[in-house]
Design a protein around this motif. Structure first.
Motif, PDB file in Angstrom:
ATOM      1  N   VAL A 160       3.082   1.596  -7.088  1.00  0.00           N
ATOM      2  CA  VAL A 160       4.162   1.649  -8.248  1.00  0.00           C
ATOM      3  C   VAL A 160       4.919   0.412  -7.980  1.00  0.00           C
ATOM      4  CG1 VAL A 160       5.986   2.580  -9.304  1.00  0.00           C
ATOM      5  CG2 VAL A 160       3.732   4.292  -8.998  1.00  0.00           C
ATOM      6  N   ALA A 161       4.941   0.795  -6.680  1.00  0.00           N
ATOM      7  CA  ALA A 161       6.769  -0.812  -5.807  1.00  0.00           C
ATOM      8  C   ALA A 161       7.622  -0.149  -6.923  1.00  0.00           C
ATOM      9  CB  ALA A 161       5.808  -1.579  -6.350  1.00  0.00           C
ATOM     10  N   THR A 162       8.336  -1.491  -7.125  1.00  0.00           N
ATOM     11  CA  THR A 162       9.440  -1.618  -8.364  1.00  0.00           C
ATOM     12  C   THR A 162       8.696  -1.532  -9.622  1.00  0.00           C
ATOM     13  OG1 THR A 162       9.766  -4.198  -8.456  1.00  0.00           O
ATOM     14  CG2 THR A 162      10.383  -2.399  -6.565  1.00  0.00           C
ATOM     15  N   ASN A 163       7.153  -1.550  -9.976  1.00  0.00           N
ATOM     16  CA  ASN A 163       7.205  -1.512 -11.273  1.00  0.00           C
ATOM     17  C   ASN A 163       7.401  -2.856 -11.876  1.00  0.00           C
ATOM     18  OD1 ASN A 163       5.900  -0.775 -14.051  1.00  0.00           O
ATOM     19  ND2 ASN A 163       7.051   0.449 -14.688  1.00  0.00           N
ATOM     20  N   PHE A 166       9.943   2.278   0.833  1.00  0.00           N
ATOM     21  CA  PHE A 166      11.054   2.119   0.981  1.00  0.00           C
ATOM     22  C   PHE A 166      11.857   2.616   1.908  1.00  0.00           C
ATOM     23  CE2 PHE A 166       9.035   1.509  -3.250  1.00  0.00           C
ATOM     24  CZ  PHE A 166       9.855   0.583  -4.118  1.00  0.00           C
ATOM     25  N   LYS A 167      11.668   2.315   3.132  1.00  0.00           N
ATOM     26  CA  LYS A 167      12.800   3.389   4.147  1.00  0.00           C
ATOM     27  C   LYS A 167      13.724   2.315   4.645  1.00  0.00           C
ATOM     28  CE  LYS A 167      12.865   4.620   8.991  1.00  0.00           C
ATOM     29  NZ  LYS A 167      12.770   3.637   9.622  1.00  0.00           N
ATOM     30  N   ASN A 168      13.627   1.836   4.490  1.00  0.00           N
ATOM     31  CA  ASN A 168      14.665   0.217   4.651  1.00  0.00           C
ATOM     32  C   ASN A 168      15.142  -0.499   3.240  1.00  0.00           C
ATOM     33  OD1 ASN A 168      15.458   1.013   7.119  1.00  0.00           O
ATOM     34  ND2 ASN A 168      13.467  -0.703   8.029  1.00  0.00           N
ATOM     35  N   ARG A 169      15.958  -0.259   2.813  1.00  0.00           N
ATOM     36  CA  ARG A 169      16.109  -1.065   1.942  1.00  0.00           C
ATOM     37  C   ARG A 169      17.251  -2.122   1.957  1.00  0.00           C
ATOM     38  NH1 ARG A 169      15.802   1.995  -2.773  1.00  0.00           N
ATOM     39  NH2 ARG A 169      15.354   4.335  -1.988  1.00  0.00           N
ATOM     40  N   GLY A 221      18.137  -5.021  -0.702  1.00  0.00           N
ATOM     41  CA  GLY A 221      18.427  -5.072  -2.522  1.00  0.00           C
ATOM     42  C   GLY A 221      20.020  -5.425  -1.848  1.00  0.00           C
ATOM     43  N   LEU A 222      19.855  -6.332  -3.001  1.00  0.00           N
ATOM     44  CA  LEU A 222      21.270  -5.894  -4.067  1.00  0.00           C
ATOM     45  C   LEU A 222      21.645  -5.101  -5.274  1.00  0.00           C
ATOM     46  CD1 LEU A 222      21.829  -9.993  -4.696  1.00  0.00           C
ATOM     47  CD2 LEU A 222      23.183  -8.543  -3.056  1.00  0.00           C
ATOM     48  N   VAL A 223      19.949  -4.717  -5.534  1.00  0.00           N
ATOM     49  CA  VAL A 223      20.192  -3.929  -6.783  1.00  0.00           C
ATOM     50  C   VAL A 223      19.604  -2.061  -5.921  1.00  0.00           C
ATOM     51  CG1 VAL A 223      18.678  -3.476  -8.880  1.00  0.00           C
ATOM     52  CG2 VAL A 223      19.865  -5.990  -8.611  1.00  0.00           C
ATOM     53  N   ARG A 224      19.713  -1.415  -6.313  1.00  0.00           N
ATOM     54  CA  ARG A 224      19.163   0.324  -5.626  1.00  0.00           C
ATOM     55  C   ARG A 224      18.018  -0.014  -7.134  1.00  0.00           C
ATOM     56  NH1 ARG A 224      18.832   3.940  -1.880  1.00  0.00           N
ATOM     57  NH2 ARG A 224      19.007   5.627  -3.367  1.00  0.00           N
ATOM     58  N   ILE A 225      16.564   0.579  -6.245  1.00  0.00           N
ATOM     59  CA  ILE A 225      15.990   1.097  -6.971  1.00  0.00           C
ATOM     60  C   ILE A 225      15.641   2.734  -6.561  1.00  0.00           C
ATOM     61  CG2 ILE A 225      13.901   1.266  -7.494  1.00  0.00           C
ATOM     62  CD1 ILE A 225      14.630  -1.266  -8.392  1.00  0.00           C
ATOM     63  N   GLU A 226      15.876   3.529  -7.579  1.00  0.00           N
ATOM     64  CA  GLU A 226      15.316   5.041  -7.792  1.00  0.00           C
ATOM     65  C   GLU A 226      14.327   5.383  -7.751  1.00  0.00           C
ATOM     66  OE1 GLU A 226      17.663   6.945  -6.688  1.00  0.00           O
ATOM     67  OE2 GLU A 226      20.086   5.769  -7.479  1.00  0.00           O
ATOM     68  N   LEU A 227      13.653   6.398  -6.516  1.00  0.00           N
ATOM     69  CA  LEU A 227      12.476   6.503  -6.762  1.00  0.00           C
ATOM     70  C   LEU A 227      11.749   7.479  -7.381  1.00  0.00           C
ATOM     71  CD1 LEU A 227      11.558   5.845  -2.756  1.00  0.00           C
ATOM     72  CD2 LEU A 227      11.545   4.356  -4.586  1.00  0.00           C
ATOM     73  N   ASN A 228      12.427   7.203  -8.575  1.00  0.00           N
ATOM     74  CA  ASN A 228      12.439   8.191 -10.482  1.00  0.00           C
ATOM     75  C   ASN A 228      10.560   7.308 -10.900  1.00  0.00           C
ATOM     76  OD1 ASN A 228      13.346   6.326 -11.211  1.00  0.00           O
ATOM     77  ND2 ASN A 228      15.214   7.182 -11.545  1.00  0.00           N
ATOM     78  N   GLU A 229      10.736   8.742 -11.383  1.00  0.00           N
ATOM     79  CA  GLU A 229       9.396   7.726 -12.597  1.00  0.00           C
ATOM     80  C   GLU A 229      10.307   6.485 -13.545  1.00  0.00           C
ATOM     81  OE1 GLU A 229       5.840   8.983 -16.211  1.00  0.00           O
ATOM     82  OE2 GLU A 229       7.659  10.333 -15.245  1.00  0.00           O
TER      83      GLU A 229
END
Length: 472
Positions: free
Chosen positions: A53-56, A428-431, A433-441
């Motif tokens: 899935v990564a960041t889709n 995704f253990k260590n983040r 990004g400048l942009v946060r990705i939530e691990l939701n669908e």
């Protein structure tokens, strides 16, 4: 202190195809090496997250481009996923659906005022070529890669003017075949060196094709040299650093920039029976097709000392025969990642390139700070207040700008990464990004505090950073 950022100095961000795209729309038989590793050893990927899935990004790329525009980003580096670009790797049948995605992404970036930089291989070697030809062990793969590059240039060269042949070409074979710590866990030092050589040759062939096409841009390679520091000024420790530099840095720098391999490296490879046996014609191709510029990824220093123990003659040859890792007491650490924080690497690497490689044009293509449990730093509005990232970037950028002032031909700084993304094993253990990705669908996006700060760098061209830090 306030430091002026030159107007033409790039302040961008980076990522890669496999770390963001996900498998949406992927067809049977289009696995990359990373996809196969994930399927074989899902358990080594943190919490089981991987490239599936990564960041889709396949479906959400416009959302990310819109955020780039909001941040006023001017340059973005990513890759084409070689494994997804074709449905037939030997007959070079392009997957038109995926190729259109790349074209649409490029157009979206340009429409947002973001200059695209494309890498042809960011660990995305097709598994088919691994299984049939043992990957970069085969010259057939070199030829197929060159034809892949030709097609990519023909399709996107009118719009993309900054190309890279590989990202960190030494990494996969070092982890898999030199250290054997990653799947398929095969210790084979000769294969390690052969893969290094064939990626140099593939780069030269791609450079020749690009230049012959007169696309009006430039082509280079993203390397990840480690700035090597000896434990002491003793001759023995100095030699240990020189040997590490030879095997892990100059093995790419010298042929790609100067067109020739170091004679000392050739002699050692022959002595230890790991020589790659190039033909005179291949060496001529390498000599005549050096890169136009370099990308340089920088995260941490390498500290070494002279080995204290005799090498076990029953062990396969490893360059560690000539050095031993030195653990500097009191070093500043990013404990989330287990990496030393030493911003002076930016200045020292810049001077290394200036003094040894005719001051070739280059830019930092990755530097950044992975941090664990960033949700702990969210404020009441849900924004991550990542002051630690702002400080990390500030200190590294300060040293880099000092190098530019001292004559280094560095054109810019690309943060890793634009969004949080999947990393090998780390997932995704260590983040980063400048942009946060939530691990939701939905893989919901939100800007962190660092994103707004980064925008101020781009707009105001002023870096505010403390003059001195207690770095050693």
């Amino acid at each position: 202190m306030k430091i002026a950022i030159p107007e033409n100095f790039i302040i961008g961000a980076a990522s890669s195809a496999w770390q963001t795209e996900g498998w949406h729309g992927k067809k049977d038989g289009q696995d990359s090496f990373l996809d196969s590793w994930y399927k074989e050893e899902t358990f080594v990927w943190h919490n089981g997250y991987g490239p599936a899935v990564a960041t889709n990004f396949m479906e959400k790329y416009q959302d990310d481009v819109d955020l780039m525009k909001e941040i006023h980003l001017t340059h973005y580096r990513t890759s084409i996923n070689w494994a997804r670009f074709f449905t037939d790797y030997e007959n070079l049948v392009v997957d038109e659906e995926y190729a259109q995605h790349i074209s649409d992404m490029v157009d979206a970036l340009l429409a947002a005022g973001v200059e695209p930089m494309l890498c042809l291989e960011h660990y995305e070697l097709p598994s088919y070529l691994m299984e049939k030809y043992d990957g970069w062990s085969s010259k057939k793969v070199v030829e197929l890669y060159a034809e892949y590059a030709r097609i990519a240039f023909e399709r996107y060269g009118d719009r993309v003017k900054h190309w890279f042949t590989f990202n960190e070409p030494i990494v996969v074979q070092t982890r898999c075949y030199l250290d054997a710590v990653r799947w398929p866990h095969e210790q084979n030092t000769k294969k390690w060196m052969l893969w290094n050589y064939h990626k140099v040759l593939a780069t030269a062939k791609a450079v020749a094709i690009y230049h012959a096409g007169n696309y009006g841009g430039r082509i280079g390679c993203v390397l990840n040299p480690e700035m090597v520091y000896p434990r002491s000024n003793s001759a023995e420790d100095q030699k240990a650093a020189e040997m590490y530099d030879l095997f892990f840095n100059r093995v790419y720098f010298d042929p790609m920039v100067n067109g020739v391999y170091p004679q000392k490296l050739i002699e050692l490879c022959q002595e230890h029976e790991i020589y790659f046996d190039p033909t005179p014609e291949e060496l001529a191709i390498i000599k005549e097709n050096t890169v136009d510029f370099l990308g340089v990824n920088q995260y941490y220093p390498k500290r070494v000392r002279a080995p204290r123990y005799q090498w076990n003659p029953e062990m396969p040859f490893h360059p560690e025969m000539y050095y031993e890792v030195f653990d500097l007491p009191g070093k500043k650490m990013n404990n989330s990642r287990g990496w030393e924080i030493y911003p002076q690497i930016m200045y020292d690497m810049a001077m290394y390139l200036k003094n040894n490689y005719h001051n070739i044009p280059w830019l930092v293509t990755e530097n950044g700070m992975g941090r664990e449990n960033e949700e702990n730093y969210q404020n009441e509005q849900g924004m991550v207040e990542d002051d630690y990232r702002i400080d990390f970037i500030s200190q590294h950028l300060r040293y880099l700008l000092k190098a530019v002032a001292d004559g280094a031909n560095c054109e810019g700084y690309m943060l890793w990464a634009f969004t949080d993304c999947v990393s090998p094993m780390n997932a995704f253990k260590n983040r980063y990004g400048l942009v946060r990705i939530e691990l939701n669908e939905e893989r919901t996006r939100s800007l962190k505090k660092s994103a707004y700060w980064y925008r101020s760098l781009i707009d105001d061209r002023i870096l505010e950073a403390e003059e001195e830090k207690l770095y050693r």
